[in-house]
Write a protein that holds these residues in place. Sequence first.
Motif, PDB file in Angstrom:
ATOM      1  N   GLY A  14       0.779  -1.229   0.000  1.00 43.48           N
ATOM      2  CA  GLY A  14       0.000   0.000   0.000  1.00 43.48           C
ATOM      3  C   GLY A  14       0.806   1.272   0.000  1.00 43.48           C
ATOM      4  O   GLY A  14       0.241   2.360   0.131  1.00 43.48           O
ATOM      5  N   MET A  15       2.134   1.178  -0.187  1.00 42.92           N
ATOM      6  CA  MET A  15       2.970   2.366  -0.055  1.00 42.92           C
ATOM      7  C   MET A  15       3.975   2.511  -1.193  1.00 42.92           C
ATOM      8  O   MET A  15       4.978   3.192  -1.041  1.00 42.92           O
ATOM      9  N   GLY A  16       3.742   1.883  -2.308  1.00 39.52           N
ATOM     10  CA  GLY A  16       4.738   1.928  -3.370  1.00 39.52           C
ATOM     11  C   GLY A  16       4.218   2.564  -4.650  1.00 39.52           C
ATOM     12  O   GLY A  16       3.006   2.628  -4.886  1.00 39.52           O
ATOM     13  N   ASN A  17       5.155   3.012  -5.467  1.00 41.67           N
ATOM     14  CA  ASN A  17       4.828   3.515  -6.798  1.00 41.67           C
ATOM     15  C   ASN A  17       4.776   2.306  -7.734  1.00 41.67           C
ATOM     16  O   ASN A  17       5.608   2.135  -8.611  1.00 41.67           O
ATOM     17  N   LEU A  18       3.771   1.462  -7.498  1.00 44.94           N
ATOM     18  CA  LEU A  18       3.796   0.108  -8.036  1.00 44.94           C
ATOM     19  C   LEU A  18       3.695   0.022  -9.546  1.00 44.94           C
ATOM     20  O   LEU A  18       4.421  -0.739 -10.183  1.00 44.94           O
ATOM     21  N   HIS A  19       2.787   0.785 -10.115  1.00 43.47           N
ATOM     22  CA  HIS A  19       2.517   0.601 -11.538  1.00 43.47           C
ATOM     23  C   HIS A  19       3.671   1.087 -12.407  1.00 43.47           C
ATOM     24  O   HIS A  19       3.991   0.470 -13.429  1.00 43.47           O
ATOM     25  N   SER A  20       4.321   2.178 -12.011  1.00 42.59           N
ATOM     26  CA  SER A  20       5.465   2.634 -12.805  1.00 42.59           C
ATOM     27  C   SER A  20       6.635   1.672 -12.659  1.00 42.59           C
ATOM     28  O   SER A  20       7.373   1.429 -13.616  1.00 42.59           O
ATOM     29  N   VAL A  21       6.811   1.092 -11.462  1.00 44.44           N
ATOM     30  CA  VAL A  21       7.871   0.099 -11.259  1.00 44.44           C
ATOM     31  C   VAL A  21       7.580  -1.144 -12.088  1.00 44.44           C
ATOM     32  O   VAL A  21       8.452  -1.662 -12.799  1.00 44.44           O
ATOM     33  N   ALA A  22       6.346  -1.642 -12.008  1.00 45.07           N
ATOM     34  CA  ALA A  22       5.977  -2.843 -12.755  1.00 45.07           C
ATOM     35  C   ALA A  22       6.089  -2.612 -14.258  1.00 45.07           C
ATOM     36  O   ALA A  22       6.548  -3.494 -15.001  1.00 45.07           O
ATOM     37  N   SER A  23       5.683  -1.433 -14.707  1.00 45.41           N
ATOM     38  CA  SER A  23       5.766  -1.116 -16.129  1.00 45.41           C
ATOM     39  C   SER A  23       7.215  -1.087 -16.606  1.00 45.41           C
ATOM     40  O   SER A  23       7.530  -1.609 -17.692  1.00 45.41           O
ATOM     41  N   ALA A  24       8.093  -0.499 -15.792  1.00 41.80           N
ATOM     42  CA  ALA A  24       9.510  -0.449 -16.164  1.00 41.80           C
ATOM     43  C   ALA A  24      10.114  -1.844 -16.188  1.00 41.80           C
ATOM     44  O   ALA A  24      10.907  -2.176 -17.076  1.00 41.80           O
ATOM     45  N   LEU A  25       9.751  -2.678 -15.219  1.00 42.03           N
ATOM     46  CA  LEU A  25      10.241  -4.061 -15.206  1.00 42.03           C
ATOM     47  C   LEU A  25       9.762  -4.822 -16.434  1.00 42.03           C
ATOM     48  O   LEU A  25      10.535  -5.562 -17.060  1.00 42.03           O
ATOM     49  N   GLN A  26       8.493  -4.652 -16.770  1.00 45.74           N
ATOM     50  CA  GLN A  26       7.960  -5.363 -17.927  1.00 45.74           C
ATOM     51  C   GLN A  26       8.631  -4.898 -19.218  1.00 45.74           C
ATOM     52  O   GLN A  26       8.797  -5.686 -20.158  1.00 45.74           O
ATOM     53  N   ARG A  27       9.042  -3.636 -19.231  1.00 45.17           N
ATOM     54  CA  ARG A  27       9.724  -3.106 -20.419  1.00 45.17           C
ATOM     55  C   ARG A  27      11.080  -3.777 -20.610  1.00 45.17           C
ATOM     56  O   ARG A  27      11.462  -4.087 -21.745  1.00 45.17           O
ATOM     57  N   VAL A  28      11.821  -3.981 -19.519  1.00 49.09           N
ATOM     58  CA  VAL A  28      13.159  -4.575 -19.643  1.00 49.09           C
ATOM     59  C   VAL A  28      13.110  -6.101 -19.622  1.00 49.09           C
ATOM     60  O   VAL A  28      14.093  -6.754 -19.972  1.00 49.09           O
ATOM     61  N   ALA A  29      11.974  -6.660 -19.205  1.00 50.10           N
ATOM     62  CA  ALA A  29      11.834  -8.119 -19.151  1.00 50.10           C
ATOM     63  C   ALA A  29      10.484  -8.519 -19.740  1.00 50.10           C
ATOM     64  O   ALA A  29       9.599  -9.011 -19.034  1.00 50.10           O
ATOM     65  N   PRO A  30      10.287  -8.305 -21.039  1.00 46.69           N
ATOM     66  CA  PRO A  30       8.970  -8.504 -21.654  1.00 46.69           C
ATOM     67  C   PRO A  30       8.462  -9.937 -21.624  1.00 46.69           C
ATOM     68  O   PRO A  30       7.256 -10.162 -21.752  1.00 46.69           O
TER      69      PRO A  30
END
Length: 224
Positions: A14-30
């Motif tokens: 409940g305290m993270g910038n989750l979607h931008s982190v997940a999006s960046a991870l998915q970009r580098v690890a599609p």
Amino acid sequence: MPSSTQKIAVLDYGMGNLHSVASALQRVAPHDEVVLAGTPEQAQGADRLLVPGVGAIRDCMAGFVEAGFAPLLNDAIESGLPILGICVGMQIMMRRSEENNGVDCLDIFPQPVKFFGNDLQEDGKVGACGSRLKVPHMGWNRVEQKRAHPLWKDIEGGSRFYFVHSYYVPAEENADIAGQTDYGVSLAAAVARENIFATQFHPEKSADAGLQLLKNFVGWNGKI
């Protein structure tokens, strides 16, 4: 590099910038599975853990503990699972924070978390003649790599990363420091020990250098 699809768990307390982190991870690890895990069960079987964090340390610690992530993180450390902490996700791994009148943290690293102060000067001396610095520290700053590490692969020393924080981990007498920056004081931009790497900056907001660090994390085996 991993040869098969892996599961990357981003811990959601409940305290993270989750979607931008997940999006960046998915970009580098599609081809990998990026999971926002709100419970330890949802993180079960993960090949690596990412601990984000944005907000006040008291709320972050409470959310992390209530979600049952403290035992999960300890087990991951013991098993050698690669772990990346970001911003307050790094600070909660420290011994204690000055924020909120003092909050005990996870004590994985022995360093304290300190407040920049209300009269921070460019040369680090309160009331000195240097320019006054704004708190929070918000924006781009150069990071000096203090030691070799797989997560620094293909990232030039002195590269700029994006910071947003009012509290910091001191660089002095810090045996775990992996990266350093200066903002009135010398602070740990990154710390590392065994299978843990944690950053005060936000790699997901740090353009090419940040994406490279996340790519390095995705390919890291947890060993130095």
